[in-house]
Scaffold this motif. Structure first.
Motif, short mmCIF file in Angstrom:
data_model
loop_
_atom_site.label_atom_id
_atom_site.label_comp_id
_atom_site.label_asym_id
_atom_site.label_seq_id
_atom_site.Cartn_x
_atom_site.Cartn_y
_atom_site.Cartn_z
N ILE A 12 0.76 -1.11 0.02
CA ILE A 12 -0.08 -0.04 0.05
C ILE A 12 0.92 1.42 -0.09
CG2 ILE A 12 -2.00 -1.12 1.34
CD1 ILE A 12 -0.71 0.61 3.65
N THR A 13 0.39 2.43 -0.19
CA THR A 13 0.79 3.58 0.02
C THR A 13 0.21 4.25 1.24
OG1 THR A 13 1.35 4.18 -2.21
CG2 THR A 13 1.39 5.81 -0.78
N PRO A 14 0.82 4.11 2.39
CA PRO A 14 0.32 4.78 3.84
C PRO A 14 0.25 6.20 3.59
CG PRO A 14 2.43 3.50 4.31
CD PRO A 14 2.37 3.85 2.78
N PHE A 15 -1.00 6.77 3.82
CA PHE A 15 -1.11 8.21 4.19
C PHE A 15 -1.19 8.81 5.53
CE2 PHE A 15 -3.31 7.37 -0.21
CZ PHE A 15 -2.26 7.74 -0.87
N ASN A 16 -0.78 9.87 5.58
CA ASN A 16 -1.14 10.62 7.00
C ASN A 16 -2.74 11.05 6.93
OD1 ASN A 16 1.56 10.53 8.33
ND2 ASN A 16 2.12 11.91 6.60
N GLN A 17 -3.22 11.52 7.87
CA GLN A 17 -4.47 12.07 8.10
C GLN A 17 -4.85 13.22 6.93
OE1 GLN A 17 -7.31 10.78 8.88
NE2 GLN A 17 -6.26 9.04 10.25
N ASP A 18 -3.65 14.06 6.69
CA ASP A 18 -3.89 15.06 5.61
C ASP A 18 -3.62 14.69 4.38
OD1 ASP A 18 -1.25 14.46 5.71
OD2 ASP A 18 -0.34 16.61 6.35
N LEU A 19 -3.30 13.42 4.22
CA LEU A 19 -3.33 12.64 2.92
C LEU A 19 -1.91 12.82 2.16
CD1 LEU A 19 -6.64 12.90 1.18
CD2 LEU A 19 -6.05 11.07 2.57
N THR A 20 -0.89 13.40 2.99
CA THR A 20 0.57 13.36 2.63
C THR A 20 1.00 11.53 2.91
OG1 THR A 20 1.36 14.07 4.62
CG2 THR A 20 0.91 15.67 2.89
N VAL A 21 1.96 11.26 1.91
CA VAL A 21 2.45 10.12 2.09
C VAL A 21 3.17 9.87 3.51
CG1 VAL A 21 4.09 8.15 1.48
CG2 VAL A 21 2.78 9.70 -0.35
N ASP A 22 2.77 8.58 4.26
CA ASP A 22 3.56 8.61 5.66
C ASP A 22 4.55 7.56 5.22
OD1 ASP A 22 4.22 7.83 8.24
OD2 ASP A 22 2.29 7.12 8.84
N PHE A 23 5.72 8.01 5.19
CA PHE A 23 7.06 7.30 4.79
C PHE A 23 7.64 6.51 5.86
CE2 PHE A 23 7.17 10.66 1.46
CZ PHE A 23 7.33 9.79 0.21
N ASP A 24 7.19 6.96 7.21
CA ASP A 24 7.73 6.34 8.42
C ASP A 24 7.01 5.15 8.38
OD1 ASP A 24 9.77 8.06 9.30
OD2 ASP A 24 8.00 9.16 10.58
N ALA A 25 5.46 5.22 8.12
CA ALA A 25 4.87 3.84 7.96
C ALA A 25 5.32 2.90 7.00
CB ALA A 25 3.42 4.19 7.86
N LEU A 26 5.48 3.36 5.94
CA LEU A 26 6.17 2.69 4.75
C LEU A 26 7.35 2.05 5.07
CD1 LEU A 26 5.67 1.97 1.92
CD2 LEU A 26 6.94 3.96 1.11
#
Length: 291
Positions: A12-26
């Motif tokens: 998946i591409t994880p997103f933060n709540q503001d819909l930016t990419v959550d690279f830490d989760a990735l």
């Protein structure tokens, strides 16, 4: 081609709540899969919401995964679409240095004829400096690429090495397995059918649920490859409900609900997708708690 036998996961591409990419989760997700038996990673596939992430985001996602992977697992990159020339240009301009193969989805919306599929993937094959895995998913593209077209491509182009078949059609899998060239790989794109496909002679799976349960799902596929069907089906039955849940509404909202429950990332998706309904989230939560 031995690189692509076993379990690949469509990240998946994880997103933060503001819909930016959550690279830490990735990063966490990549390490979790590497450490728990996944055989290869698929980057920027359709499960990654590739149609709603930007060119710049795609490049950054590739960079992060390449760095975190650090040559440990083979990497497959999704490059496909229904504009053949645009796909060719992306293949020619993307840095594929650290990529082992390209996964190219059948053209969607346009509903090409079988000859149209053939000519599209001929162009992809000729443009790609890396091996190509065809991706047939008629439930999403609105048109089925028939086995005879897939096998024609397999015979005509040496760098077309595999198909990710996701038509949820046992008969179509059987035709591909029966008639394929010796070294051509038939990879399941259906999590619910993956074990049966492997037991029938398939090379493995490119999985969605596998990224949340990599140890269990990878073990199931490895048992299947060894023909140890009884032990493999024990795992299949344990995961069967959650596999059904994640595709009940849309993908990847379902798998993101699972990953949220087990603490990897938010369940945010980009429109026109919306997060899983409260009812589905509750079913998923109940499954994870019991599991």
């Amino acid at each position: 081609m031995q690189k692509f036998i076993g379990t690949g996961v469509a990240l998946i591409t994880p997103f933060n709540q503001d819909l930016t990419v959550d690279f830490d989760a990735l990063k966490k997700l990549v390490h979790f899969n590497i450490d728990n038996g996944t055989n290869y990673l698929v980057i920027n596939g359709t499960t990654a919401e590739s149609v709603t992430i930007t060119k710049e985001e795609k490049a950054q996602i590739i960079k992060v995964i390449v760095q975190e992977n650090n040559h440990r697992l083979p990497l497959v990159l999704g490059i496909g679409g229904n504009n053949t020339q645009a796909v060719v240009e992306e293949l020619q301009t993307t840095d594929l240095t650290h990529i082992d193969a390209v996964l190219s989805v059948a053209p969607y919306y346009s509903k090409p004829t079988q000859e149209g599929f053939y000519q599209h993937f001929k162009a992809v094959s000729l443009a790609s400096p890396k091996p190509v895995i065809l991706y047939n998913v008629p439930g999403r593209t609105a048109k089925n690429m028939l086995p005879e077209t897939t096998l024609r491509l397999a015979r005509d182009f040496e760098n077309i090495i595999a198909v990710k078949e996701a038509g949820n059609n046992i008969q179509q899998y059987s035709e591909l397995l029966k008639n394929k060239p010796k070294d051509f790989l038939v990879i399941s794109g259906d999590d619910d059918l993956a074990l049966g496909v492997v037991l029938a002679g398939g090379a493995g799976v490119i999985s969605v649920i596998g990224q949340a349960f990599p140890k269990e799902f990878s073990k199931m596929i490895q048992l299947g490859l060894k023909g140890e069907n009884k032990e493999a089906y024990k795992i299949h039955y344990k995961l069967m409900d959650v596999v059904n849940y994640i595709f009940a509404e849309n993908n990847p909202a379902g798998i993101k609900a699972v990953l949220k429950k087990i603490g990897f990332c938010s369940d945010a998706v980009r429109l026109p997708l919306v997060p899983a309904s409260k009812d589905l989230q509750q079913k998923i939560a109940n499954f994870v708690d019991a599991y």
